[in-house]
Design an enzyme around this catalytic site. Sequence first.
Site: not given
Length: 258
Positions: A142, A184, A254
């Site tokens: 990510r 998320s 995130e």
Amino acid sequence: MFLKTIDFSKYSSIKVGQHTEVLMIEKEDEIPTDRYLIAGANNLLISPTPPPLMMLSKDFAFIHEKEGYLTIGSAMPTGRIVSYAKKHNISGFEFCSKLPGTLGGMLAMNAGVKAYEIFNILHSIKINSKWILATDIEHGYRFANLNGVATEAKFKVVKGFDTVLLKELLNLRTNQPHDPSAGSAFKNPEGDYAGRLIEVVGLKGFRKGDMQWSKIHANFLVNRGEGTFEDAKYLIDLVKEKVLKECGVKLIEEIKIL
Ligand SMILES: Cc1cc2nc3c(=O)[nH]c(=O)nc-3n(C[C@H](O)[C@H](O)[C@H](O)COP(=O)(O)OP(=O)(O)OC[C@H]3O[C@@H](n4cnc5c(N)ncnc54)[C@H](O)[C@@H]3O)c2cc1C
């Protein structure tokens, strides 16, 4: 380029924010360096005082196929990329279905599902007007250090759209909440799951105002109606503090907080 007022309480996937001016970029050579680039706002939480913003206009939403490569503009929505791949029987993009956003957001986040990530199929990216090979860009779970604005990217054409894989990936999504969210909120720490830790510290389902840690998937911060930035930020900070204190794990967002 031109200024556009965007209502982030409608535009962002988490439905938090206010009317904010965004500079719309129409040409590659007019990209300023003093503005924060946003795209589909599926991974963003906008504060009442964000930095000056910019966005790539529709001029950057295209797909060209030439000499065995697909060149895709960064403003291209993921759904349209998957449709193109399906229609032209091209493999590799199946995981992008149900991954809301644009190509630009996927590149910057190295977005993915399970073992499938955009960098796995990427050939090169045009960043600040220069083509750079994917292998020369630092990236991981990510994140990708693009160090600039990605305007387009190239992918080698591999034939064979996998409808079975598509179905499998779509089934994975059935445990996700339907309330507005930005996906998320935290990255999974190595060898563990952020959602599990949120549950361990007793915050699964915990609510402040209209923002709530989802009862369905604890790592999803959901907006139950009129959620505000302040409530969202409170819940994010609360989880970080409790997980660090009780589990000794430093969670990293995130979601991008502007
Ligand atoms: C319901 C839901 C489910 C989700 N599930 C997943 C999932 O399974 N896996 C996953 O990885 N993500 C998931 N996400 C998060 C989101 O879909 C991805 O991060 C997506 O790639 C964001 O794209 P965007 O266009 O909305 O980018 P934005 O949210 O607008 O921006 C995200 C970041 O990308 C940067 N950026 C955008 N465009 C460019 C560009 N052209 N050049 C350089 N930097 C750029 C921005 O500066 C920002 O830092 C989910 C989100 C939601 C709402």
